[in-house]
Motif scaffolding. Sequence first.
Motif, mmCIF file in Angstrom:
data_model
loop_
_atom_site.group_PDB
_atom_site.id
_atom_site.type_symbol
_atom_site.label_atom_id
_atom_site.label_comp_id
_atom_site.label_asym_id
_atom_site.label_seq_id
_atom_site.Cartn_x
_atom_site.Cartn_y
_atom_site.Cartn_z
ATOM 1 N N ASN A 121 0.818 -1.226 0.000
ATOM 2 C CA ASN A 121 0.000 0.000 0.000
ATOM 3 C C ASN A 121 0.847 1.270 0.000
ATOM 4 O O ASN A 121 0.398 2.339 0.385
ATOM 5 N N ASP A 122 2.075 1.126 -0.435
ATOM 6 C CA ASP A 122 3.001 2.243 -0.546
ATOM 7 C C ASP A 122 2.641 3.060 -1.799
ATOM 8 O O ASP A 122 2.028 2.539 -2.725
ATOM 9 N N SER A 123 3.061 4.326 -1.847
ATOM 10 C CA SER A 123 2.864 5.142 -3.050
ATOM 11 C C SER A 123 4.032 4.942 -3.994
ATOM 12 O O SER A 123 5.154 4.692 -3.543
ATOM 13 N N PRO A 124 3.798 5.078 -5.290
ATOM 14 C CA PRO A 124 4.905 4.936 -6.233
ATOM 15 C C PRO A 124 5.937 6.049 -6.057
ATOM 16 O O PRO A 124 5.592 7.166 -5.659
ATOM 17 N N THR A 125 7.192 5.729 -6.356
ATOM 18 C CA THR A 125 8.251 6.733 -6.395
ATOM 19 C C THR A 125 7.881 7.795 -7.434
ATOM 20 O O THR A 125 7.377 7.461 -8.508
ATOM 21 N N ALA A 126 8.128 9.067 -7.095
ATOM 22 C CA ALA A 126 7.764 10.140 -8.020
ATOM 23 C C ALA A 126 8.535 10.010 -9.327
ATOM 24 O O ALA A 126 9.731 9.709 -9.331
ATOM 25 N N SER A 127 7.825 10.232 -10.420
ATOM 26 C CA SER A 127 8.457 10.177 -11.740
ATOM 27 C C SER A 127 9.313 11.420 -11.947
ATOM 28 O O SER A 127 8.931 12.520 -11.577
ATOM 29 N N ARG A 128 10.505 11.206 -12.536
ATOM 30 C CA ARG A 128 11.389 12.344 -12.820
ATOM 31 C C ARG A 128 11.662 12.494 -14.310
ATOM 32 O O ARG A 128 12.241 13.481 -14.734
ATOM 33 N N LEU A 129 11.273 11.505 -15.084
ATOM 34 C CA LEU A 129 11.609 11.533 -16.509
ATOM 35 C C LEU A 129 10.391 11.889 -17.351
ATOM 36 O O LEU A 129 9.288 11.418 -17.073
ATOM 37 N N PRO A 130 10.578 12.721 -18.380
ATOM 38 C CA PRO A 130 9.490 12.915 -19.340
ATOM 39 C C PRO A 130 9.331 11.666 -20.188
ATOM 40 O O PRO A 130 10.294 10.914 -20.391
ATOM 41 N N ARG A 131 8.115 11.428 -20.656
ATOM 42 C CA ARG A 131 7.883 10.234 -21.490
ATOM 43 C C ARG A 131 8.506 10.454 -22.858
ATOM 44 O O ARG A 131 8.157 11.413 -23.553
ATOM 45 N N PRO A 132 9.441 9.593 -23.247
ATOM 46 C CA PRO A 132 10.047 9.766 -24.577
ATOM 47 C C PRO A 132 9.008 9.537 -25.669
ATOM 48 O O PRO A 132 8.113 8.715 -25.505
ATOM 49 N N PRO A 133 9.089 10.288 -26.775
ATOM 50 C CA PRO A 133 8.139 10.035 -27.865
ATOM 51 C C PRO A 133 8.358 8.650 -28.462
ATOM 52 O O PRO A 133 9.484 8.148 -28.495
ATOM 53 N N LYS A 134 7.277 8.028 -28.919
ATOM 54 C CA LYS A 134 7.398 6.734 -29.595
ATOM 55 C C LYS A 134 7.976 6.978 -30.995
ATOM 56 O O LYS A 134 7.753 8.048 -31.578
ATOM 57 N N PRO A 135 8.654 5.969 -31.538
ATOM 58 C CA PRO A 135 9.237 6.156 -32.877
ATOM 59 C C PRO A 135 8.201 6.600 -33.904
ATOM 60 O O PRO A 135 8.500 7.431 -34.767
ATOM 61 N N TRP A 136 6.982 6.085 -33.804
ATOM 62 C CA TRP A 136 5.965 6.438 -34.801
ATOM 63 C C TRP A 136 5.376 7.821 -34.554
ATOM 64 O O TRP A 136 4.777 8.391 -35.446
ATOM 65 N N GLU A 137 5.550 8.356 -33.375
ATOM 66 C CA GLU A 137 5.031 9.702 -33.112
ATOM 67 C C GLU A 137 5.872 10.770 -33.814
ATOM 68 O O GLU A 137 5.391 11.854 -34.086
ATOM 69 N N SER A 138 7.130 10.450 -34.100
ATOM 70 C CA SER A 138 7.990 11.461 -34.698
ATOM 71 C C SER A 138 7.747 11.613 -36.196
ATOM 72 O O SER A 138 8.175 12.590 -36.792
ATOM 73 N N VAL A 139 7.056 10.648 -36.827
ATOM 74 C CA VAL A 139 6.817 10.767 -38.262
ATOM 75 C C VAL A 139 5.362 11.098 -38.593
ATOM 76 O O VAL A 139 5.060 11.547 -39.675
ATOM 77 N N LEU A 140 4.483 10.888 -37.637
ATOM 78 C CA LEU A 140 3.089 11.189 -37.910
ATOM 79 C C LEU A 140 2.817 12.656 -37.611
ATOM 80 O O LEU A 140 3.433 13.223 -36.723
#
Lengths: 321, 82
Positions: free
Chosen positions: B46-65
Amino acid sequence: MGTAGGGGTLRLPGLHGYAAEFSPYWPGRVACAAAQYYGIAGCGTLAVLEQNETGIVLLRSFDWNDGLFDVTWSENNEHVLITSSGDGSLQIWDIAKPKGPLQVYKEHTQEAYSVDWSQTRGEQLVVSGSWDQTAKLWDPAVGKSLRTFKGHEGVIYSTIWSPHIPGCFASASGDQTLRIWDVKAPGVRLVIPAHQAEILSCDWCKYDENLLVTGAVDCSLKGWDLRNVRQPVFILLGHTYAVRRVKFSPFHATLLASCSYDFTVRFWDFSKPNPLLETVEHHTEFTCGLDLSLHKCGQVVDCAWDELVKIYTPSCLAAAV
Amino acid sequence: MVAPFLPSSPRCSAPATPSSFAELLQLVQRGQAPAGVRCPNASPTNDSPTASRLPRPPKPWESVLPPSHSLPGSSGRRGALG
């Protein structure tokens, strides 16, 4: 072996691999869902691995009370993972904490065989599929499912979000159908009688939002265009036992990979007259887990019931990229 | 489930190491645990997740669409479900 280096092998003693997934955040980091005794007896283990210059190292491992059959990485927190288990529950894990799971969500009444975190930007949704014939929608921050999807008349083996259409996922089942669901719409959107055999896996093309692939016990892979599902747009033959998992390439519109109970991993380009590019034979048991790296074009991870996890770049992808 | 045609199971309580999948199935059907089975007795912290520090990298297909392609309600999508 047909591999071009840049990888390694890690043995998970006494564990049979069911799923392997690359982290969306860290290149070379992999989560592997595994089970003692094929998931029939004993516990399950989530192993988090990392590939470095010397090979693959085990970063962390967590045990659960029943076999783990699938795993998915969070798309909004690099530390978080969700597994699905033989006891029907989902577990939320944090790889920065030595002890886990953080949470356990138990609603499925039979084996939870698949779990997938949506890759569509802006929504944090998880879908699970179970042998209880239902799929369930979860907000991972909420301990209760948001919705249950009924309709399949056999066990569900695979549930995968569309990478393009928000709120849309596909499910593959032992009832020989592929089904397309929209979380905002009642009922099922499409029912595709895709094979005359159990369908163990499905995936979406990353460059054509209407294209899916299925892999089935009839040893074949079939491509489906959602705008016309009367005939498959391609059929890929070559596996000699059931196709256990299939994945489209994150980098190439027409490239895909499949692994099978025939112990092999095969790479295909469905646009070519001879679509089978390569057959990799480096396992000695059912090969169940397979993923393609989002960071390093051509890099592959697979795992099998022979206790081995392998990260490699097949020759056909090393040359093509 | 009792399988009447199987040879009688060993009386000793030491867990057996099945040498095949079929042998494992027989063992489990007889209600016996194979050797080396672990019971972690895991339960939620029942612990909380460690805080996220990284931005979500774009997916390979997101860079061409085109960016509008992956947004909800984008016009011009030709999908059957769009």
